[in-house]
Design a protein around this motif. Structure first.
Motif, PDB file in Angstrom:
ATOM      1  N   ALA A   1       0.825  -1.213   0.000  1.00  0.00           N
ATOM      2  CA  ALA A   1       0.000   0.000   0.000  1.00  0.00           C
ATOM      3  C   ALA A   1       0.862   1.267   0.000  1.00  0.00           C
ATOM      4  O   ALA A   1       0.338   2.368  -0.193  1.00  0.00           O
ATOM      5  N   ARG A   2       2.157   1.120   0.266  1.00  0.00           N
ATOM      6  CA  ARG A   2       3.099   2.236   0.418  1.00  0.00           C
ATOM      7  C   ARG A   2       2.582   3.249   1.461  1.00  0.00           C
ATOM      8  O   ARG A   2       2.710   4.447   1.311  1.00  0.00           O
ATOM      9  N   LYS A   3       2.015   2.692   2.544  1.00  0.00           N
ATOM     10  CA  LYS A   3       1.422   3.538   3.573  1.00  0.00           C
ATOM     11  C   LYS A   3       1.454   2.790   4.914  1.00  0.00           C
ATOM     12  O   LYS A   3       1.198   1.577   4.933  1.00  0.00           O
ATOM     13  N   SER A   4       1.750   3.522   6.007  1.00  0.00           N
ATOM     14  CA  SER A   4       1.755   2.885   7.331  1.00  0.00           C
ATOM     15  C   SER A   4       0.338   2.551   7.739  1.00  0.00           C
ATOM     16  O   SER A   4      -0.585   3.333   7.509  1.00  0.00           O
ATOM     17  N   ASP A   5       0.184   1.398   8.395  1.00  0.00           N
ATOM     18  CA  ASP A   5      -1.100   1.020   8.962  1.00  0.00           C
ATOM     19  C   ASP A   5      -1.004   1.338  10.456  1.00  0.00           C
ATOM     20  O   ASP A   5      -0.081   0.870  11.124  1.00  0.00           O
ATOM     21  N   GLY A   6      -1.929   2.138  10.956  1.00  0.00           N
ATOM     22  CA  GLY A   6      -1.896   2.570  12.346  1.00  0.00           C
ATOM     23  C   GLY A   6      -1.735   1.430  13.357  1.00  0.00           C
ATOM     24  O   GLY A   6      -1.259   1.636  14.467  1.00  0.00           O
ATOM     25  N   LYS A   7      -2.108   0.227  12.962  1.00  0.00           N
ATOM     26  CA  LYS A   7      -2.034  -0.913  13.891  1.00  0.00           C
ATOM     27  C   LYS A   7      -0.595  -1.315  14.202  1.00  0.00           C
ATOM     28  O   LYS A   7      -0.316  -1.921  15.213  1.00  0.00           O
ATOM     29  N   PHE A   8       0.315  -1.014  13.294  1.00  0.00           N
ATOM     30  CA  PHE A   8       1.692  -1.494  13.467  1.00  0.00           C
ATOM     31  C   PHE A   8       2.652  -0.320  13.594  1.00  0.00           C
ATOM     32  O   PHE A   8       3.346   0.009  12.660  1.00  0.00           O
TER      33      PHE A   8
END
Ligand code: N7H
Length: 499
Positions: free
Chosen positions: A390-397
């Motif tokens: 996704a080339r984007k941070s996932d708030g969960k990690f």
């Protein structure tokens, strides 16, 4: 002569830490706490012990695996303790009212720091950085914020527990908690702690060195530290000159704070909780690879752009030493420290605004007056395949760096480096002839921008004078708070703090 037996080992030479727990504590029953603290002092790892471990570790590396049996293996668990101004006040060693009221009477010098330099230790990180507009309060973890009607500060201090073995660290953390909770009321049937313990642990943070030893953006860290006169080897060649011990330790030559006697051999510690947006960082380098200096001639322009923002290639090779090639096959370059940005009126190699040049300007300044020792550790897991796609941070990690540094004066150390240097487009100064009127730009890693500042940008070399290669940067580090602490000497802990 510096007394290594009296200094806490995280300040110098650093504790063994593949793993580290930060046990932030709040003192509820000061008298019992003092008793527990006195009994805890022998547990604290001194500079003497930590440096003996370091030497033994070097010998251990040379042992044959069959000789690595208990007894031959170096113990690897370290403990240190530090206090915030709120913590010193709880122990009756600091009075905020007094610090505010008495102007020029003879004061203990932590008070004088307030008089002389704005007293950042006394006001704490929240007031220092949020009230001035640097930190966005919405980004802060709850425990770092003042709470309740009286705007009290929650964190009185922090116990550092470090180890090279995760299991050993966890066991030690449990022992430390037990030690400080000993006098607290525990229901004998349920083992539930009463509402009135000696101490609480409102925040626990865990750091882990990544498997490849690099920090989350992929860089080798912890290469360059100041050499301290009387403790470290004498620097060679173009390495920065050794600094006076008083830059780091209270009470020595070079420390002009005039602290009280009990502060000698101590140091101010800053903890800064920094979240890193790794997929976003990588995406920026990919999308802007063509903007890297002399990108057309580079086999890997996105890596080159990252290297120019940092001032070192990911493997550690300084851009100033090797501007076009990371010297992958030549490990002797990967920890190089023998450079000073000459000729300093140009930046054909390392950009004036690169992270390492902003944070340790070497030849750009004749006077090495703001110096810190860094002891941080990464936290959080690696980027997941989904985030990468996704080339984007996932708030969960969440992931980042628990940045830690030591200095004898927070104003002239951490605070100066972040607000006056990293976040100032025009530092290092007098470079406009070469970089253009907007100056070197913001530190791409830790520079913070106030709302009235121009957008984040960095001047990059392009062979012209003045250079026209100016790149707008995104923000890949979220400042999630932290606190200012004092890390006292062993003697002060044993006598003054517990008396
Ligand atoms: Fe920085 N990183 O790991 O990517 N830093 N730093 N830093 N930093 C340095 O030379 C990094 C931060 C300093 O002597 C390197 O050891 C990251 C803050 C100083 O030449 C790398 C973050 C402050 C130096 C990083 C971060 C500093 C330095 C090169 C935040 C001070 C030494 C390795 C997320 C307020 C300069 C090395 C010298 C070097 C990284 C934060 C200061 C790779 C990711 C907040 C003084």
């Amino acid at each position: 002569v510096i007394r290594k037996t009296n200094i806490q080992g995280d300040i110098w030479p650093g504790l063994p830490k593949r793993f580290q727990t930060f046990l932030f504590f709040r003192i509820r029953k000061p008298d019992q706490f003092k008793t527990q603290l006195k009994a805890f002092v022998p547990e604290i790892t001194t500079a003497e012990t930590a440096s003996a471990w370091k030497d033994a570790k070097k010998r251990e590396k040379k042992l044959h695996p069959k000789d690595l049996m208990p007894g031959n293996v170096v113990p690897s668990t370290g403990i240190n303790i530090s206090f915030s101004a709120a913590g010193l006040a709880a122990l009756g060693k600091f009075t905020f009212e007094e610090a505010a009221v008495k102007k020029d009477k003879k004061l203990s010098a932590i008070f004088r720091e307030r008089q002389l330099r704005g007293g950042l230790f006394s006001i704490g990180m929240h007031q220092d950085l949020v009230y001035e507009g640097w930190d966005d309060p919405r980004d802060l973890r709850e425990a770092y914020k003042p709470f309740g009607e009286k705007k009290e500060r929650l964190i009185d201090g922090v116990i550092l527990v470090t180890s090279n073995v995760e299991r050993d660290m966890v066991e030690k953390v449990n022992r430390v908690k037990e030690h400080f909770l000993k006098e607290s009321d525990v229901d004998p049937d349920t083992y539930i702690l009463s509402n009135d313990p000696v101490v609480e642990f409102p925040l626990v943070r865990i750091g882990t060195t990544r498997p490849d030893g690099k920090e989350h953006f992929g860089f080798k860290d912890g290469i360059s530290q100041p050499n301290i006169e009387g403790l470290d080897d004498t620097p060679k060649g173009r390495e920065p000159k050794a600094v006076k011990p008083g830059m780091i330790f209270s009470g020595y030559e070079g420390d002009e704070m005039g602290q009280p006697d009990w502060a000698t051999d101590g140091s101010f510690m800053v903890i800064r909780d920094l979240q890193q947006l790794v997929p976003e960082f990588d995406k920026f380098m990919e999308d802007n690879a063509h903007r890297a200096p002399f990108a057309a001639d580079s086999p890997n322009p996105k890596e080159k752009l990252a290297a120019y923002i940092m001032g070192r290639w990911k493997n550690g090779t300084p851009v100033d030493v090797s501007p076009h090639d990371d010297k992958a096959g030549e490990p002797e370059f990967h920890a190089a420290n023998d450079f000073d940005f000459q000729p300093v009126d140009r930046h054909d190699k390392c950009p004036f605004g690169a992270h390492i040049r902003k944070m340790r300007p070497r030849g750009d300044l004749n006077d090495d007056h703001a110096v810190i020792i860094r002891r941080g550790i990464s936290y959080g897991g690696d980027v997941t395949p989904e985030e990468r796609a996704a080339r984007k941070s996932d708030g969960k990690f969440e992931r980042g760096l628990i940045f830690v540094c030591y200095q004898s004066d927070i104003r002239n150390g951490f605070n100066f480096l972040t607000t006056r240097w990293a976040s100032n487009n025009h530092f290092p100064d007098k470079k406009t002839k070469y970089v253009g009127e907007h100056g070197p730009g913001l530190d791409g890693i830790v520079g913070q921008r106030l709302s009235h500042h121009p957008p984040r940008s960095l001047g990059l070399p392009d062979g012209n004078e003045p250079s026209e290669n100016r790149i707008e940067l995104d923000n890949w580090v979220i400042h999630r708070g932290g606190e200012y602490f004092f890390s006292p000497s062993i003697e002060a802990l044993r006598e003054y703090f517990t008396g």
